[in-house]
Design a protein around this motif. Structure first.
Motif, PDB file in Angstrom:
ATOM      1  N   PRO A   1       0.802  -1.229   0.000  1.00  0.00           N
ATOM      2  CA  PRO A   1       0.000   0.000   0.000  1.00  0.00           C
ATOM      3  C   PRO A   1       0.831   1.275   0.000  1.00  0.00           C
ATOM      4  O   PRO A   1       0.454   2.267  -0.632  1.00  0.00           O
ATOM      5  CB  PRO A   1      -0.849  -0.129   1.272  1.00  0.00           C
ATOM      6  CG  PRO A   1      -0.212  -1.186   2.091  1.00  0.00           C
ATOM      7  CD  PRO A   1       0.483  -2.100   1.144  1.00  0.00           C
ATOM      8  N   LEU A   2       1.990   1.267   0.699  1.00  0.00           N
ATOM      9  CA  LEU A   2       2.851   2.448   0.683  1.00  0.00           C
ATOM     10  C   LEU A   2       3.380   2.719  -0.718  1.00  0.00           C
ATOM     11  O   LEU A   2       3.464   3.883  -1.154  1.00  0.00           O
ATOM     12  CB  LEU A   2       4.010   2.264   1.660  1.00  0.00           C
ATOM     13  CG  LEU A   2       3.681   2.402   3.150  1.00  0.00           C
ATOM     14  CD1 LEU A   2       4.909   2.082   3.995  1.00  0.00           C
ATOM     15  CD2 LEU A   2       3.166   3.810   3.463  1.00  0.00           C
ATOM     16  N   LEU A   3       3.741   1.654  -1.433  1.00  0.00           N
ATOM     17  CA  LEU A   3       4.251   1.810  -2.801  1.00  0.00           C
ATOM     18  C   LEU A   3       3.169   2.363  -3.723  1.00  0.00           C
ATOM     19  O   LEU A   3       3.427   3.256  -4.537  1.00  0.00           O
ATOM     20  CB  LEU A   3       4.755   0.463  -3.311  1.00  0.00           C
ATOM     21  CG  LEU A   3       5.308   0.440  -4.737  1.00  0.00           C
ATOM     22  CD1 LEU A   3       6.505   1.373  -4.879  1.00  0.00           C
ATOM     23  CD2 LEU A   3       5.685  -0.984  -5.134  1.00  0.00           C
ATOM     24  N   ILE A   4       1.950   1.831  -3.611  1.00  0.00           N
ATOM     25  CA  ILE A   4       0.838   2.336  -4.427  1.00  0.00           C
ATOM     26  C   ILE A   4       0.613   3.816  -4.141  1.00  0.00           C
ATOM     27  O   ILE A   4       0.424   4.630  -5.077  1.00  0.00           O
ATOM     28  CB  ILE A   4      -0.446   1.538  -4.149  1.00  0.00           C
ATOM     29  CG1 ILE A   4      -0.322   0.114  -4.695  1.00  0.00           C
ATOM     30  CG2 ILE A   4      -1.664   2.232  -4.755  1.00  0.00           C
ATOM     31  CD1 ILE A   4      -0.362   0.017  -6.197  1.00  0.00           C
ATOM     32  N   TYR A   5       0.637   4.188  -2.886  1.00  0.00           N
ATOM     33  CA  TYR A   5       0.436   5.599  -2.525  1.00  0.00           C
ATOM     34  C   TYR A   5       1.536   6.480  -3.127  1.00  0.00           C
ATOM     35  O   TYR A   5       1.246   7.527  -3.715  1.00  0.00           O
ATOM     36  CB  TYR A   5       0.403   5.756  -1.008  1.00  0.00           C
ATOM     37  CG  TYR A   5       0.370   7.196  -0.561  1.00  0.00           C
ATOM     38  CD1 TYR A   5      -0.794   7.954  -0.693  1.00  0.00           C
ATOM     39  CD2 TYR A   5       1.506   7.808  -0.020  1.00  0.00           C
ATOM     40  CE1 TYR A   5      -0.819   9.282  -0.300  1.00  0.00           C
ATOM     41  CE2 TYR A   5       1.482   9.135   0.378  1.00  0.00           C
ATOM     42  CZ  TYR A   5       0.318   9.871   0.234  1.00  0.00           C
ATOM     43  OH  TYR A   5       0.298  11.182   0.610  1.00  0.00           O
ATOM     44  N   GLY A   6       2.789   6.037  -2.977  1.00  0.00           N
ATOM     45  CA  GLY A   6       3.894   6.831  -3.499  1.00  0.00           C
ATOM     46  C   GLY A   6       3.845   6.970  -5.013  1.00  0.00           C
ATOM     47  O   GLY A   6       4.029   8.072  -5.556  1.00  0.00           O
ATOM     48  N   LEU A   7       3.604   5.854  -5.704  1.00  0.00           N
ATOM     49  CA  LEU A   7       3.524   5.907  -7.162  1.00  0.00           C
ATOM     50  C   LEU A   7       2.322   6.741  -7.614  1.00  0.00           C
ATOM     51  O   LEU A   7       2.401   7.487  -8.594  1.00  0.00           O
ATOM     52  CB  LEU A   7       3.417   4.497  -7.736  1.00  0.00           C
ATOM     53  CG  LEU A   7       4.659   3.611  -7.601  1.00  0.00           C
ATOM     54  CD1 LEU A   7       4.359   2.197  -8.113  1.00  0.00           C
ATOM     55  CD2 LEU A   7       5.837   4.206  -8.362  1.00  0.00           C
ATOM     56  N   GLY A   8       1.203   6.605  -6.898  1.00  0.00           N
ATOM     57  CA  GLY A   8       0.012   7.369  -7.258  1.00  0.00           C
ATOM     58  C   GLY A   8       0.222   8.858  -7.083  1.00  0.00           C
ATOM     59  O   GLY A   8      -0.158   9.653  -7.957  1.00  0.00           O
TER      60      GLY A   8
END
Length: 355
Positions: A279-286
């Motif tokens: 979820p942290l990666l999705i947030y950062g990429l988003g």
């Protein structure tokens, strides 16, 4: 419920109110199977009902009722797809060691990158965010079934495979996708949305009844599958202990070698990747995509962050068994992510109000 769907009013206790029934149904299925109230031989029948009847109807209805523009959201596909490739690659690199080869590492990567979106994610996110969460969630299902699964199965064949092993694995994965009704239900839903198709009343009501059964039966089945994995693992360990004792007593080949039980050091890192890093990666990429001006709506980003915070997909265990991977390890990862997500998912959902 309206206050729950307003992301600015989301709080941990409010999210618990929404999520408790979902996890309670999983717990009910687990208890029923462990207590013998649900015969283990009936679990494949429950799986078949959900996979071939109820869940396709639910996905079709969500797709048919969603605006076609939301079902063709390139921003969601790009962010989710890039994150899936990063998570899969990083998990393989993190997992491979003297105990874990390509096969086990690849299925560890799949269980880290593939959330339990179909059985659990769609109804849960719609309950929290409203119907607009269905479209990005459906897109993540389609990507994971077509791309993420195929990639990880291909990687799993690198252990001592012949030069055509990976290609055969990809063909096998694609055959499984063609035979899986969920992608077809999504495609039919998209077509129905694009053409504004209206089904005849009796057919529409039949599909609606099956769709309404999808969530409770799927969640109950997840619990039963986890219980079955735990029971089979216990029986396996007991049989191995007996064989080891006999081998020790007779001086035979069973005298040495560890019991077949995945150590926590091979389980917990993947659990952390699934529930924290993903979820942290999705947030950062988003956020990066939005900053670059790529077409990704804020509500879509919230939805896919929550999808990434879901526990691992329970069907990965069946795939691991089919391809000869360490199914005990995969089952333990699924169990741990499901139990811990009861606490971590409401926290992530509450934090989305600050996004």
């Amino acid at each position: 419920m309206a206050s729950v769907r307003d992301k600015h009013n989301l709080g941990v206790l409010q999210i618990f109110v929404v999520t408790v029934p979902f996890f309670a149904l999983i717990a009910a299925g687990y208890v029923a199977a462990r207590a013998g109230l649900l015969p283990l031989t009936s679990i494949p029948g429950l799986n078949a009902f959900v996979l071939y009847f109820a869940l396709p109807c639910m996905l079709f209805r969500f797709g048919a009722n969603a605006p076609i523009g939301q079902l063709l959201d390139a921003g969601v596909v790009r962010v989710w797809g890039l994150a899936a490739l990063i998570v899969a690659g990083a998990t393989v690199a993190l997992s491979r060691n003297e105990r874990i080869g390509w096969n086990d590492a690849a299925f560890g990567a799949l269980v880290a990158a593939f959330p339990n979106t179909g059985f659990m994610g769609v109804p849960l996110l719609v309950a929290i965010l409203g119907a607009q969460a269905a479209s990005p969630t459906i897109l993540t299902i389609a990507f994971d079934m077509i791309v993420t699964s195929s990639l990880c199965i291909a990687l799993s064949r690198l252990d001592g495979a012949d030069e055509h092993g990976a290609a055969k694995a990809v063909r096998h994965a694609m055959r499984g996708i063609v035979q899986n009704p969920m992608p077809w239900s999504i495609v039919l839903g998209v077509l129905a949305s694009a053409t504004r198709l209206s089904l005849p009343g009796p057919i529409d009501r039949t599909i609606a009844m099956l769709a309404e059964a999808a969530s409770p039966v799927a969640l109950f089945t997840i619990g039963a599958v986890l219980a079955r994995s735990a029971l089979l693992a216990r029986e396996h360990r007991a049989s191995a202990a007996v064989a080891q004792a006999l081998g020790t007593a007779t001086g035979g080949p069973g005298a040495s070698g560890p019991l077949p039980h995945a150590p926590l050091r091979d389980v917990l890192p993947v659990v952390a990747v699934k529930l924290v890093a993903h979820p942290l990666l999705i947030y950062g990429l988003g956020r990066g995509a939005i900053a670059l001006g790529l077409p990704l709506g804020h509500q879509a980003l919230v939805a896919i962050v929550l999808v990434a915070a879901l526990p691992s997909a329970s069907n990965v265990s069946m795939l691991a068994e089919r391809f000869g991977a360490d199914n005990g390890r995969i089952a333990r990862i699924i169990l741990w992510t499901t139990v811990l997500a009861f606490f971590s998912f409401p926290l992530v959902a509450a934090l989305t109000r600050f996004m």
